[in-house]
Scaffold this motif. Structure first.
Motif, mmCIF file in Angstrom:
data_model
loop_
_atom_site.group_PDB
_atom_site.id
_atom_site.type_symbol
_atom_site.label_atom_id
_atom_site.label_comp_id
_atom_site.label_asym_id
_atom_site.label_seq_id
_atom_site.Cartn_x
_atom_site.Cartn_y
_atom_site.Cartn_z
ATOM 1 N N ALA A 152 17.337 10.822 0.383
ATOM 2 C CA ALA A 152 15.967 10.335 0.163
ATOM 3 C C ALA A 152 15.996 8.818 0.282
ATOM 4 O O ALA A 152 16.791 8.177 -0.401
ATOM 5 N N GLU A 153 15.183 8.271 1.184
ATOM 6 C CA GLU A 153 15.123 6.812 1.314
ATOM 7 C C GLU A 153 13.745 6.339 0.877
ATOM 8 O O GLU A 153 12.753 7.041 1.071
ATOM 9 N N ALA A 154 13.726 5.118 0.320
ATOM 10 C CA ALA A 154 12.465 4.535 -0.162
ATOM 11 C C ALA A 154 11.426 4.461 0.955
ATOM 12 O O ALA A 154 10.219 4.514 0.693
ATOM 13 N N GLU A 155 11.892 4.360 2.216
ATOM 14 C CA GLU A 155 10.956 4.245 3.352
ATOM 15 C C GLU A 155 10.156 5.526 3.576
ATOM 16 O O GLU A 155 9.124 5.509 4.234
ATOM 17 N N ARG A 156 10.661 6.642 3.041
ATOM 18 C CA ARG A 156 9.932 7.912 3.223
ATOM 19 C C ARG A 156 9.086 8.267 2.001
ATOM 20 O O ARG A 156 8.453 9.311 1.947
ATOM 21 N N VAL A 157 9.109 7.386 0.994
ATOM 22 C CA VAL A 157 8.317 7.632 -0.222
ATOM 23 C C VAL A 157 6.985 6.900 -0.104
ATOM 24 O O VAL A 157 6.937 5.757 0.349
ATOM 25 N N VAL A 158 5.904 7.583 -0.499
ATOM 26 C CA VAL A 158 4.594 6.918 -0.591
ATOM 27 C C VAL A 158 4.060 7.156 -1.998
ATOM 28 O O VAL A 158 4.125 8.280 -2.522
ATOM 29 N N VAL A 159 3.556 6.094 -2.628
ATOM 30 C CA VAL A 159 2.970 6.185 -3.972
ATOM 31 C C VAL A 159 1.455 6.326 -3.812
ATOM 32 O O VAL A 159 0.845 5.630 -2.999
ATOM 33 N N PHE A 160 0.884 7.253 -4.580
ATOM 34 C CA PHE A 160 -0.562 7.509 -4.532
ATOM 35 C C PHE A 160 -1.166 7.348 -5.933
ATOM 36 O O PHE A 160 -0.433 7.379 -6.925
ATOM 37 N N GLU A 191 5.186 -0.527 -12.121
ATOM 38 C CA GLU A 191 6.378 -1.085 -12.792
ATOM 39 C C GLU A 191 6.695 -0.280 -14.051
ATOM 40 O O GLU A 191 7.865 -0.060 -14.381
ATOM 41 N N GLY A 192 5.658 0.150 -14.767
ATOM 42 C CA GLY A 192 5.871 0.975 -15.966
ATOM 43 C C GLY A 192 6.566 2.280 -15.602
ATOM 44 O O GLY A 192 7.509 2.708 -16.279
ATOM 45 N N PRO A 232 0.802 -1.234 0.000
ATOM 46 C CA PRO A 232 0.000 0.000 0.000
ATOM 47 C C PRO A 232 0.830 1.277 0.000
ATOM 48 O O PRO A 232 0.338 2.350 -0.366
ATOM 49 N N GLN A 233 2.095 1.173 0.365
ATOM 50 C CA GLN A 233 2.969 2.354 0.333
ATOM 51 C C GLN A 233 3.536 2.582 -1.070
ATOM 52 O O GLN A 233 4.074 3.644 -1.367
ATOM 53 N N GLY A 234 3.369 1.590 -1.955
ATOM 54 C CA GLY A 234 4.001 1.637 -3.275
ATOM 55 C C GLY A 234 4.979 0.488 -3.369
ATOM 56 O O GLY A 234 5.627 0.153 -2.368
ATOM 57 N N ILE A 235 5.113 -0.107 -4.557
ATOM 58 C CA ILE A 235 6.014 -1.267 -4.665
ATOM 59 C C ILE A 235 7.451 -0.821 -4.358
ATOM 60 O O ILE A 235 7.858 0.286 -4.751
ATOM 61 N N PRO A 236 8.207 -1.650 -3.645
ATOM 62 C CA PRO A 236 9.555 -1.216 -3.220
ATOM 63 C C PRO A 236 10.448 -0.795 -4.386
ATOM 64 O O PRO A 236 11.217 0.168 -4.254
ATOM 65 N N SER A 237 10.340 -1.478 -5.548
ATOM 66 C CA SER A 237 11.247 -1.124 -6.658
ATOM 67 C C SER A 237 10.941 0.283 -7.173
ATOM 68 O O SER A 237 11.854 1.033 -7.535
ATOM 69 N N LEU A 238 9.676 0.673 -7.221
ATOM 70 C CA LEU A 238 9.349 2.035 -7.667
ATOM 71 C C LEU A 238 9.778 3.049 -6.605
ATOM 72 O O LEU A 238 10.362 4.085 -6.928
ATOM 73 N N ARG A 239 9.518 2.736 -5.333
ATOM 74 C CA ARG A 239 9.920 3.697 -4.292
ATOM 75 C C ARG A 239 11.432 3.900 -4.296
ATOM 76 O O ARG A 239 11.929 5.016 -4.094
ATOM 77 N N ALA A 240 12.164 2.823 -4.559
ATOM 78 C CA ALA A 240 13.640 2.961 -4.616
ATOM 79 C C ALA A 240 14.038 3.837 -5.802
ATOM 80 O O ALA A 240 14.928 4.701 -5.683
ATOM 81 N N ALA A 241 13.371 3.642 -6.950
ATOM 82 C CA ALA A 241 13.698 4.450 -8.142
ATOM 83 C C ALA A 241 13.370 5.920 -7.894
ATOM 84 O O ALA A 241 14.121 6.820 -8.293
ATOM 85 N N ILE A 242 12.239 6.184 -7.224
ATOM 86 C CA ILE A 242 11.847 7.573 -6.921
ATOM 87 C C ILE A 242 12.879 8.199 -5.968
ATOM 88 O O ILE A 242 13.341 9.330 -6.194
ATOM 89 N N ALA A 243 13.241 7.449 -4.916
ATOM 90 C CA ALA A 243 14.195 7.982 -3.929
ATOM 91 C C ALA A 243 15.514 8.317 -4.621
ATOM 92 O O ALA A 243 16.117 9.377 -4.372
ATOM 93 N N ARG A 244 15.959 7.437 -5.515
ATOM 94 C CA ARG A 244 17.216 7.683 -6.243
ATOM 95 C C ARG A 244 17.110 8.944 -7.099
ATOM 96 O O ARG A 244 17.983 9.807 -7.079
ATOM 97 N N GLN A 245 15.998 9.044 -7.835
ATOM 98 C CA GLN A 245 15.827 10.200 -8.725
ATOM 99 C C GLN A 245 15.769 11.498 -7.914
ATOM 100 O O GLN A 245 16.367 12.506 -8.291
#
Ligand code: PLP
Length: 432
Positions: free
Chosen positions: A89-97, A280-281, A67-80
């Motif tokens: 920026a860590e994936a743990e602080r990212v939430v996908v909506f 994933e897209g 529910p927070q967002g798939i880990p691979s996308l959150r990691a990609a967002i944190a990196r970007q």
């Protein structure tokens, strides 16, 4: 006891979505409408992203997911975010909506209540203002001035900030004005916020147009200013960058893990999760070198259209249009047209109950749509409170060049059609 709770009547809306039915009804009557109202790129989703989404569906990646967002996308967002904003920026602080829009209302629900003040730009994205009465907080619009190119300085922000300020919306690049912020400007804004607000104030930095920039302008975030990571929620998404408004993927980086947990729980309560195959897209869109190349093609087209439309509008008597530095909108001042067509006089003569629901730029918007076949949005579509003295329209340039040329010709004709406007008012239909 009535059917609805009191709060149900307190939420406003996004006019852009109200135009669709008018346009469809006109088209059903055989009318040709130039659609300059639409807030989405007229490009397809890049092919490499579509392929990935199809592949993910074939892999049956079609179930509930994190529910927070798939880990691979959150990691990609944190990196970007870390790379482009120069922050941690860590994936743990990212939430996908499901889009960039849901965090707007969810942040207001989470951080604000009665007695709290919410500061937001006007003109600005209408949902900032829409939610404030719904959560019982106090709206504090910050009116951006045309003479300052709709930019925002610390000096302008200072008088509206106080101990009561709980949430501040910033939106660079800006909808509807296409404004961007320089690092110096953001430093000044940050200094003012630190000096005047409580330590726990939150800045909602809506950066959804981060990639749609012209003339060598770069994107800057207030989160990159020293110390501001602690207060800033960076929000962005795939709707504009990947022309994928229907994919409903947006995200936020919160200052703390604890806050991310709160929003993850809201996701559980409201949405459960967003479609894993679309996530994933987007992940591939952020990771692949094809992403920036596709965005560049789109931005090059928008830049050419911007030049065409700004020059075309400025050639029409009564219109004055600044050249936006970003986004796919132009925001011309139409006060002169309102005067030339007799709109101000017609507005003043309307019965009070109609006058309360309309405005001079609304009358022009409706005249352009119903008589001349061009769909635009009026000034109050971008914040109502205190908008009365301002007379602007927003035109989206996310439509083909030929359509834009046709739209400009129709606006030029409308701007001189005093008799047509008189008949439109006399008929008394579609005045708001
Ligand atoms: N923020 C701004 C400034 C926007 O202009 C928009 C869409 O127009 C959004 C957020 C919402 O985007 P999404 O479609 O991802 O919910």
């Amino acid at each position: 006891m009535g059917l609805y709770a009191d709060r149900a009547g307190l939420i406003d809306s996004e006019n852009a979505f109200k135009m669709g039915p008018y346009i469809r009804s006109l088209e059903a009557q055989g009318r040709d409408i130039v659609k300059c109202n639409i807030g989405e790129p007229d490009f397809p989703v890049p092919a490499f992203i579509k392929e990935e989404v199809k592949r993910q569906i074939d892999l049956d990646n079609t179930h509930y997911c994190d529910p927070q967002g798939i880990p691979s996308l959150r990691a990609a967002i944190a990196r970007q975010l870390a790379e482009t904003r120069g922050i941690r920026a860590e994936a743990e602080r990212v939430v996908v909506f499901p889009g960039g829009k849901p965090p707007i209302g969810l942040c207001q629900q989470t951080y604000c209540g009665p007695g709290d003040e919410v500061v937001y730009p006007s003109p600005g994205f209408p949902i900032y203002e829409s939610f404030i009465p719904y959560v019982g907080a106090t709206p504090v619009p910050l009116h951006l001035k045309e003479e300052n190119a709709f930019s925002l300085s610390g000096a302008e922000l200072a008088p509206v900030l106080s101990e009561k300020t709980k949430l501040i919306f910033l939106n660079f690049p800006s909808n509807p004005t296409g404004g961007v912020a320089s690092p110096e400007q953001l430093q000044e804004i940050a200094r003012v916020i630190r000096a005047r607000c409580r330590a726990e104030v939150r800045i909602f930095s809506d950066e959804i147009y981060e990639h749609i920039l012209f003339d060598g302008h770069a994107h800057h975030s207030i989160a990159s200013c020293p110390g501001m990571e602690r207060n800033t929620i960076i929000v962005s998404g795939a709707s504009k960058s990947f022309a994928w408004t229907g994919g409903r993927i947006g995200w936020a980086l919160f200052p703390t893990r604890e806050e991310a947990e709160v929003f993850k729980n809201l996701n559980i309560n409201y949405f459960s999760c967003t479609a894993a195959y679309n996530q994933e897209g987007v992940r591939l869109g952020l990771e692949s070198p094809e992403g920036p190349a596709e965005i560049k093609k789109m931005v090059d087209a928008f830049r050419m259209r911007r030049d065409l439309v700004v020059d075309g509008l400025n050639a029409i008597p009564g219109i004055r249009c600044l050249k936006p530095k970003a986004t796919f909108y132009v925001f011309p001042n139409v006060e002169g047209v309102c005067r030339n067509l007799g709109i101000f006089d017609a507005f003043a003569a309307l019965p009070a109950e109609i006058r309360d629901r309309t405005s001079p730029s609304t009358l022009l918007q409706m005249f352009l749509l119903f008589v001349h076949g061009v769909a635009t949005l009026d000034r109050k579509s971008f914040g109502r409170i205190g908008a009365e003295p301002y007379h602007f329209l927003r035109l989206s340039i996310a439509t083909g060049t030929e359509e834009l040329r046709k739209g400009l010709a129709r606006i030029a004709e409308a701007a001189g059609d005093r008799e047509g406007f008189r008949r439109f008012i006399e008929k008394g239909e579609h005045l708001f």
